[in-house]
Design a protein around this motif. Structure first.
Motif, PDB file in Angstrom:
ATOM      1  N   VAL A  46       0.845  -1.185   0.000  1.00  0.00           N
ATOM      2  CA  VAL A  46       0.000   0.000   0.000  1.00  0.00           C
ATOM      3  C   VAL A  46       0.886   1.242   0.000  1.00  0.00           C
ATOM      4  O   VAL A  46       2.057   1.195   0.391  1.00  0.00           O
ATOM      5  CB  VAL A  46      -0.952   0.014   1.210  1.00  0.00           C
ATOM      6  N   TYR A  47       0.287   2.350  -0.444  1.00  0.00           N
ATOM      7  CA  TYR A  47       1.063   3.572  -0.658  1.00  0.00           C
ATOM      8  C   TYR A  47       0.280   4.779  -0.118  1.00  0.00           C
ATOM      9  O   TYR A  47      -0.158   5.646  -0.857  1.00  0.00           O
ATOM     10  CB  TYR A  47       1.363   3.729  -2.154  1.00  0.00           C
ATOM     11  N   GLY A  48       0.121   4.795   1.189  1.00  0.00           N
ATOM     12  CA  GLY A  48      -0.642   5.850   1.839  1.00  0.00           C
ATOM     13  C   GLY A  48      -2.012   5.365   2.223  1.00  0.00           C
ATOM     14  O   GLY A  48      -3.023   5.809   1.662  1.00  0.00           O
ATOM     15  N   ALA A  49      -2.078   4.441   3.185  1.00  0.00           N
ATOM     16  CA  ALA A  49      -3.345   3.792   3.549  1.00  0.00           C
ATOM     17  C   ALA A  49      -3.928   4.393   4.820  1.00  0.00           C
ATOM     18  O   ALA A  49      -3.216   4.612   5.804  1.00  0.00           O
ATOM     19  CB  ALA A  49      -3.134   2.291   3.745  1.00  0.00           C
ATOM     20  N   TRP A  50      -5.206   4.649   4.796  1.00  0.00           N
ATOM     21  CA  TRP A  50      -5.930   5.042   5.998  1.00  0.00           C
ATOM     22  C   TRP A  50      -6.140   3.808   6.869  1.00  0.00           C
ATOM     23  O   TRP A  50      -6.438   2.721   6.364  1.00  0.00           O
ATOM     24  CB  TRP A  50      -7.280   5.650   5.630  1.00  0.00           C
ATOM     25  N   GLY A  51      -6.010   3.973   8.168  1.00  0.00           N
ATOM     26  CA  GLY A  51      -6.345   2.899   9.077  1.00  0.00           C
ATOM     27  C   GLY A  51      -7.851   2.802   9.231  1.00  0.00           C
ATOM     28  O   GLY A  51      -8.550   3.823   9.309  1.00  0.00           O
ATOM     29  N   LEU A  52      -8.374   1.598   9.264  1.00  0.00           N
ATOM     30  CA  LEU A  52      -9.811   1.366   9.385  1.00  0.00           C
ATOM     31  C   LEU A  52     -10.107   0.667  10.700  1.00  0.00           C
ATOM     32  O   LEU A  52      -9.267  -0.053  11.233  1.00  0.00           O
ATOM     33  CB  LEU A  52     -10.313   0.517   8.214  1.00  0.00           C
ATOM     34  N   MET A  53     -11.302   0.869  11.200  1.00  0.00           N
ATOM     35  CA  MET A  53     -11.721   0.216  12.439  1.00  0.00           C
ATOM     36  C   MET A  53     -13.144  -0.277  12.277  1.00  0.00           C
ATOM     37  O   MET A  53     -14.069   0.529  12.058  1.00  0.00           O
ATOM     38  CB  MET A  53     -11.627   1.196  13.608  1.00  0.00           C
ATOM     39  N   ALA A  54     -13.322  -1.601  12.307  1.00  0.00           N
ATOM     40  CA  ALA A  54     -14.654  -2.183  12.200  1.00  0.00           C
ATOM     41  C   ALA A  54     -15.372  -2.038  13.530  1.00  0.00           C
ATOM     42  O   ALA A  54     -14.774  -2.195  14.598  1.00  0.00           O
ATOM     43  CB  ALA A  54     -14.557  -3.652  11.799  1.00  0.00           C
ATOM     44  N   GLY A  55     -16.649  -1.734  13.476  1.00  0.00           N
ATOM     45  CA  GLY A  55     -17.432  -1.601  14.688  1.00  0.00           C
ATOM     46  C   GLY A  55     -17.717  -2.953  15.318  1.00  0.00           C
ATOM     47  O   GLY A  55     -17.309  -4.009  14.821  1.00  0.00           O
ATOM     48  N   ALA A  56     -18.436  -2.923  16.416  1.00  0.00           N
ATOM     49  CA  ALA A  56     -18.723  -4.150  17.161  1.00  0.00           C
ATOM     50  C   ALA A  56     -19.639  -5.086  16.386  1.00  0.00           C
ATOM     51  O   ALA A  56     -19.631  -6.295  16.606  1.00  0.00           O
ATOM     52  CB  ALA A  56     -19.342  -3.802  18.510  1.00  0.00           C
ATOM     53  N   THR A  57     -20.432  -4.537  15.484  1.00  0.00           N
ATOM     54  CA  THR A  57     -21.320  -5.363  14.665  1.00  0.00           C
ATOM     55  C   THR A  57     -21.019  -5.118  13.196  1.00  0.00           C
ATOM     56  O   THR A  57     -20.572  -4.039  12.814  1.00  0.00           O
ATOM     57  CB  THR A  57     -22.793  -5.029  14.941  1.00  0.00           C
ATOM     58  N   GLY A  58     -21.257  -6.108  12.385  1.00  0.00           N
ATOM     59  CA  GLY A  58     -21.079  -5.958  10.940  1.00  0.00           C
ATOM     60  C   GLY A  58     -19.751  -6.479  10.450  1.00  0.00           C
ATOM     61  O   GLY A  58     -19.495  -7.675  10.455  1.00  0.00           O
ATOM     62  N   GLY A  59     -18.852  -5.565  10.047  1.00  0.00           N
ATOM     63  CA  GLY A  59     -17.616  -5.967   9.395  1.00  0.00           C
ATOM     64  C   GLY A  59     -16.552  -6.453  10.349  1.00  0.00           C
ATOM     65  O   GLY A  59     -16.681  -6.397  11.575  1.00  0.00           O
ATOM     66  N   ARG A  60     -15.450  -6.912   9.742  1.00  0.00           N
ATOM     67  CA  ARG A  60     -14.311  -7.421  10.514  1.00  0.00           C
ATOM     68  C   ARG A  60     -13.028  -7.054   9.779  1.00  0.00           C
ATOM     69  O   ARG A  60     -13.013  -6.918   8.546  1.00  0.00           O
ATOM     70  CB  ARG A  60     -14.392  -8.933  10.680  1.00  0.00           C
ATOM     71  N   SER A  61     -11.964  -6.911  10.521  1.00  0.00           N
ATOM     72  CA  SER A  61     -10.666  -6.652   9.923  1.00  0.00           C
ATOM     73  C   SER A  61     -10.172  -7.906   9.213  1.00  0.00           C
ATOM     74  O   SER A  61     -10.167  -8.988   9.795  1.00  0.00           O
ATOM     75  CB  SER A  61      -9.664  -6.240  11.007  1.00  0.00           C
ATOM     76  N   VAL A  62      -9.746  -7.763   7.951  1.00  0.00           N
ATOM     77  CA  VAL A  62      -9.255  -8.920   7.199  1.00  0.00           C
ATOM     78  C   VAL A  62      -7.819  -8.722   6.711  1.00  0.00           C
ATOM     79  O   VAL A  62      -7.235  -9.637   6.134  1.00  0.00           O
ATOM     80  CB  VAL A  62     -10.186  -9.262   6.015  1.00  0.00           C
ATOM     81  N   ALA A  63      -7.250  -7.541   6.918  1.00  0.00           N
ATOM     82  CA  ALA A  63      -5.831  -7.293   6.613  1.00  0.00           C
ATOM     83  C   ALA A  63      -5.367  -6.173   7.525  1.00  0.00           C
ATOM     84  O   ALA A  63      -6.065  -5.153   7.667  1.00  0.00           O
ATOM     85  CB  ALA A  63      -5.621  -6.924   5.154  1.00  0.00           C
ATOM     86  N   GLU A  64      -4.193  -6.351   8.148  1.00  0.00           N
ATOM     87  CA  GLU A  64      -3.727  -5.381   9.133  1.00  0.00           C
ATOM     88  C   GLU A  64      -2.257  -5.040   8.945  1.00  0.00           C
ATOM     89  O   GLU A  64      -1.477  -5.841   8.413  1.00  0.00           O
ATOM     90  CB  GLU A  64      -3.928  -5.922  10.556  1.00  0.00           C
ATOM     91  N   SER A  65      -1.898  -3.864   9.420  1.00  0.00           N
ATOM     92  CA  SER A  65      -0.498  -3.476   9.512  1.00  0.00           C
ATOM     93  C   SER A  65       0.161  -4.300  10.615  1.00  0.00           C
ATOM     94  O   SER A  65      -0.495  -5.066  11.320  1.00  0.00           O
ATOM     95  CB  SER A  65      -0.401  -1.985   9.848  1.00  0.00           C
TER      96      SER A  65
END
Length: 252
Positions: A166-185
């Motif tokens: 990646v070349y300038g990636a925003w960090g993401l945070m999944a909430g308690a419901t719904g999505g999930r982290s699938v790739a991390e720094s």
């Protein structure tokens, strides 16, 4: 060769074109209605013609839409890609996207700047950092904003992928419901929350670079960076990731 064997060969030959036609009937639509500057018909280093080619190689039809996102504009599409949007989606567009996913549609989002997509991310229960992630591990050419991602969750897109860049990636945070982290720094990454260019312990963490989730029969994946699929950065690893993304987008 027995009569039965000959008959089976004829059946296979007859069915093969039908199978190919069925694959080609899948359509991946690229959104061009929110100020996107990097598009599938551009051949420059920051354009997305290479990604479009990878998706076509997966057997799908690729098209672009300049229309606002709606039930009508999404009619006939199986997946939608929003890459590098500079203008916000309206609530009506977000509702249309949700209905699209509930029916089985796939949505892939890649952030160039995060704020224009804040309302969509909020609807998906995803938050983003106030700046891009800086790494201390797997840095590319000494630039902390450019790094390789090697920590993956369980998602088909990362199957057999050892890393992507990646070349300038925003960090993401999944909430308690719904999505999930699938790739991390790595856990040594940080975001300059204070803005003083000094890494602090409270700014250091493993940040999600991609978040995925299901909505009805369909689902979404959000990447914190849009450069990873641009022509210039489609190296061997990013191209392998693009191929997996294409397979996911066209899967039923």
């Amino acid at each position: 060769m027995t009569c039965f064997t000959r008959l089976m060969c004829i059946i296979v030959l007859l069915l093969a074109p039908l199978t190919a036609a069925a694959d080609a009937s899948r359509t991946v639509l690229f959104d061009n209605s929110h100020g996107e500057r990097f598009v599938i018909d551009g051949e420059g280093p920051l354009q997305l013609s290479g990604l479009a080619g990878v998706i076509r190689s997966a057997g799908a039809r690729v098209a672009a839409s300049d229309e606002a996102i709606s039930d009508t504009s999404l009619q006939g599409a199986d997946a939608l890609v929003i890459s590098g949007a500079f203008r916000a989606l309206s609530q009506a567009e977000i509702q249309a996207l949700v209905r699209f996913m509930e029916r089985g549609g796939k949505v892939a989002v890649m952030l160039h700047i995060a704020p224009p997509l804040a309302t969509l991310l909020e609807r998906l229960n995803i938050r983003y950092t106030n700046g891009v992630v800086q790494e201390n591990s797997d840095v590319i050419d000494g630039e902390p904003l450019n790094f390789r991602v090697r920590h993956f969750g369980d998602h088909a897109i990362f199957r057999s992928v050892e890393s992507f860049s990646v070349y300038g990636a925003w960090g993401l945070m999944a909430g308690a419901t719904g999505g999930r982290s699938v790739a991390e720094s790595s856990p040594q990454a940080w975001v300059d929350i204070v803005g003083d260019k000094v890494q602090r312990s409270e700014e250091t963490a493993a940040f999600a670079i991609a978040v995925a989730g299901n909505v009805g029969k369909g689902g979404y994946i959000v990447f914190g960076d849009d450069a990873l699929f641009q022509n210039k950065f489609l190296d061997e690893n990013n191209k392998a990731l693009a191929a997996n993304l294409a397979a996911w987008l066209v899967s039923e």
